[in-house]
Design an enzyme around this catalytic site. Structure first.
Site, mmCIF file in Angstrom:
data_model
loop_
_atom_site.group_PDB
_atom_site.id
_atom_site.type_symbol
_atom_site.label_atom_id
_atom_site.label_comp_id
_atom_site.label_asym_id
_atom_site.label_seq_id
_atom_site.Cartn_x
_atom_site.Cartn_y
_atom_site.Cartn_z
ATOM 1 N N LYS A 53 0.807 -1.217 0.000
ATOM 2 C CA LYS A 53 0.000 0.000 0.000
ATOM 3 C C LYS A 53 0.848 1.279 0.000
ATOM 4 O O LYS A 53 0.465 2.284 -0.601
ATOM 5 C CB LYS A 53 -0.963 0.008 1.196
ATOM 6 C CG LYS A 53 -1.864 -1.225 1.304
ATOM 7 C CD LYS A 53 -2.767 -1.408 0.094
ATOM 8 C CE LYS A 53 -3.511 -2.738 0.135
ATOM 9 N NZ LYS A 53 -4.066 -3.131 -1.162
ATOM 10 N N GLU B 133 -0.403 11.303 8.625
ATOM 11 C CA GLU B 133 -1.270 11.525 7.471
ATOM 12 C C GLU B 133 -2.239 12.655 7.763
ATOM 13 O O GLU B 133 -2.666 12.821 8.900
ATOM 14 C CB GLU B 133 -2.107 10.259 7.177
ATOM 15 C CG GLU B 133 -1.582 9.451 6.025
ATOM 16 C CD GLU B 133 -2.346 8.170 5.801
ATOM 17 O OE1 GLU B 133 -3.507 8.052 6.262
ATOM 18 O OE2 GLU B 133 -1.782 7.270 5.156
ATOM 19 N N ARG C 40 -8.956 -6.661 -8.940
ATOM 20 C CA ARG C 40 -9.878 -7.788 -9.152
ATOM 21 C C ARG C 40 -11.257 -7.249 -9.466
ATOM 22 O O ARG C 40 -11.476 -6.051 -9.443
ATOM 23 C CB ARG C 40 -9.964 -8.604 -7.869
ATOM 24 C CG ARG C 40 -10.364 -7.709 -6.699
ATOM 25 C CD ARG C 40 -10.625 -8.473 -5.434
ATOM 26 N NE ARG C 40 -10.415 -7.647 -4.256
ATOM 27 C CZ ARG C 40 -11.295 -6.806 -3.734
ATOM 28 N NH1 ARG C 40 -12.484 -6.661 -4.294
ATOM 29 N NH2 ARG C 40 -11.018 -6.099 -2.668
#
Lengths: 506, 166
Positions: free
Chosen positions: A122, A206, A298
């Site tokens: 990630k 963050e 996916r």
């Protein structure tokens, strides 16, 4: 490219439940033979019955069945399947699986192992996207963990700020910092908590998003460099990070924002050389800033709402793309029509902490309503075991407008009969009926804000249930009667009152 | 027909009478007259005034499941009267199957009764329940008097069996 290749003759579906059923339908519509794999407990499951051929994987433990790469590859070879569709979950995002497929000359229906691996990391994925000019949440994920560095980086990011344990989860080692004065103390306490909880005191910084929404974009990319997006899906309604209700279009979306985000999604896919169907997940804050979160490599659970509003069959395109065909869809020709919502129906008990519920499905009866789609892996008589994900089915509806979709969904859920295993249907209805949901004021905090300690009120049996039971039992009883109506007509046969027998079975 | 349903440790007493496709249901001191049909196995369409109740009922191993308007309830039928078949003693504790008012007592202490004789009439929810002797016996003790309130499970009279085996 050259000569147009023929489509696969036989595809193995390496999954179970509703998604295996959905993929098998897509293949069969295209004239492709299908192979289902199943573990012992899934013998006779809908996906197994539907497939043209089946391979028993044995032991129901996931690692011995649906997660077992060598067993599945062997199954594909034994029946001569040319391609494998992984569905979602299980092996869908494990880069070892497409690698193992290509080693054996089997086509994996999805992106390359390299792209899956890249997107699986990630932090690396965010860095790649940032370099490509796709907005990411401002943050610091560096190795230098001394306080002066962290404070300096924190000031650069701006406030409010989130201090997150690198090894974190469940809110542990997490701090929200609203101003510069609080930062040092927050970093120290997050480190202490993280150290004791995870044995590792590495923290990330963050930007903290106010009123965050989870909005994702569907992309399709062929193996010839063509990439399109199929608009957004709003997935903010989540319970413990599990999506439960998804819709499209998002109530927050404007044509301008859609244009910008769609371009960013296409850019993200192009940057990594993405192929096949994928989803780019973004967060949107209260000011409509958007940030790349991650890419799901996916087919998504919630893909039906995109299909319902665009008319495009994603599974068929997955097969065509894997077959080397070109995307004939052009971005400028695509549009969305109306609105669609999907609800995930889980075998879980809302009155018992949403714990998975297992047992026999005594009855499954699904409403037949216009513009309602039921992607289901269950049927009457089936046993729900504790081995796999408790999602039973996905119910999706579409209509002209969001308000109509909500009403339609409430009605469809009210007529969706699943008896024998407790489901989350009453909870889904309550969420849909909530005023703020109807108003479109949804964030990823919605469930925590409005349904944190929600449980089914123990109001007992409603009178309609009592009446129904009494009628049913009276209908099916052959016993003599032993009460009489006081005011009954004296000539009525009901005057002839039977005997009250003690201890007789009712 | 008298039925006790148990749901979440609570017992619901219901009385239902059928006349063709009409059903008279007594529950919680209210009488409901409905028209009902089973439109397919387990699926009921019940007309109650201007309202239609649609429900689905199915029987599991241990319980019944009722589906009404998106909610599912599991219920068990329960016997509150207790089983007398296993009672070795000659005494029958004749429990009331329902809570109500005793409108009439047909026996007094020391009376001999025959199987089927009416012992007591209990009124509840506009209906009368006849407590009858389940066997020939002698009334040892009448536990209530007329107009008394009787609760479900309370013993109406103590009845000693006077069967041939004595």
């Amino acid at each position: 490219m050259g000569v147009l290749k023929r489509l696969f003759k036989k595809v193995l579906v390496a999954n179970r439940g509703e998604i295996a059923v959905r993929i098998i339908h897509g293949c069969q519509e295209m004239g492709i033979k299908t192979v289902a794999v199943y573990s012992e407990v899934d013998a006779g499951a809908p996906h197994v019955n539907l497939a043209d051929e089946t391979v028993n994987l044995g032991d129901p433990t996931p690692s011995e069945s649906y997660l077992n790469i060598s067993k599945i590859i062997e199954a594909a070879r034994s029946v001569g399947a040319e391609a494998i569709h992984p569905g979602y979950g299980f092996l869908a995002e494990n880069p070892d699986f497409p690698q193992a497929c290509s080693d054996k000359g089997i086509k994996f229906i999805g992106p390359s192992a390299k792209v899956i691996a890249m997107m699986g990391d990630k932090i690396a994925a965010k860095k790649t996207m940032e370099k490509a000019g796709v907005p990411v949440i401002p943050g610091y994920h560096g190795l230098k963990q001394d306080n002066p560095t962290l404070i300096k980086e924190g000031k650069k990011i701006g406030f409010p700020l989130l201090v997150k344990a690198a090894a974190g989860g469940g809110g542990k080692g997490m701090r929200i910092v609203h101003s510069e004065e609080q930062i040092e103390q927050a970093i120290e306490s997050a480190k202490r908590e993280s150290k004791s909880a995870f044995g590792n005191d590495t923290v990330f910084l963050e930007r903290y998003l106010d009123k965050p929404r989870h909005v994702e974009f569907q992309v399709l990319a062929d193996e010839h460099g063509n990439v399109i997006h199929l608009f957004e899906r709003e997935c903010s309604i989540q319970r413990r990070h599990q999506k439960i209700i998804e819709e499209t279009p998002s109530p927050v979306m404007t044509p301008q924002l859609r244009e910008k985000m769609g371009k960013a999604a296409v850019k993200a896919a192009q940057t990594v050389g993405y192929t096949n169907a994928g989803t780019v997940e973004f967060m949107i804050d209260g000011k409509h800033n958007f940030y790349f979160m991650e890419m799901n490599t996916r087919l998504q659970v919630e893909h039906p709402i995109t299909e319902m509003t665009t008319g495009i069959d994603l599974v068929k395109w997955q097969l065509r793309i894997a077959d080397g065909q070109q995307l004939t869809l052009k971005q400028k020709d695509l549009s969305q029509r109306g609105h669609a919502i999907e609800c995930r129906i889980y075998a879980e008990d809302p009155s018992n902490g949403f714990l998975p519920s297992v047992g026999n499905l005594e009855k499954v009866d699904v409403p037949n309503i216009p513009n309602v789609r039921n992607d289901s892996g269950i049927e009457t008589g089936m046993k729900i075991t504790p081995y796999y994900d408790p999602m039973l089915a996905k119910l999706a509806v579409s209509s002209e407008r969001r308000e109509d979709s909500i009403d339609k969904m409430i009605r469809a859920l009210s007529n969706y009969v699943v008896l024998g295993v407790t489901t989350n249907i009453p909870f889904l209805k309550k969420v849909l009926e909530h005023k703020e949901f109807r108003n479109g004021n949804i964030t990823t905090h919605f469930i925590d804000n409005y349904f944190k300690d929600w449980t089914i009120a123990k109001r007992g049996l409603p009178v309609d249930a009592v009446i129904s039971l009494a009628v049913f039992d009276s209908m099916h009883s052959k016993r003599e009667e032993y009460v009489r109506f006081k005011e009954a007509d004296p000539h009525s046969p009901w005057k002839h009152v039977g005997r009250w027998r003690m201890g007789a079975g009712v | 027909m008298f039925i006790n349903y148990e749901h979440n440790n609570h017992v619901y007493n219901v009385v239902v009478e059928r006349r063709d496709d009409h059903y008279f249901i007594m529950y919680d001191n209210t009488e409901y007259t409905v028209q009902a049909e089973e439109i397919k196995p387990g699926a009921l369409k019940i007309k109650l005034g201007d309202r239609v109740i649609k429900s689905v009922i199915t029987e599991g191993d241990k319980e019944k499941f009722v589906f009404v308007d998106g909610d599912v309830f599991s219920v068990k039928k329960v016997e509150l009267t207790g089983s007398k078949k296993t009672n070795k003693k000659e005494e029958g504790d004749m429990n009331s199957p329902i809570s109500g008012k005793i409108v009439s007592i047909k026996v007094k202490n020391g009376d001999n009764v025959k199987t089927g004789d009416v012992i007591m009439v209990i009124e509840a929810m506009k209906m009368e329940y006849l407590i009858r002797a389940p066997y020939d016996g002698k009334v040892k003790k009448v536990n209530f008097k007329e107009n008394d309130q009787i609760e479900i499970g309370q013993t109406t009279v103590d009845l000693i069996k006077t069967g041939k085996e004595e």
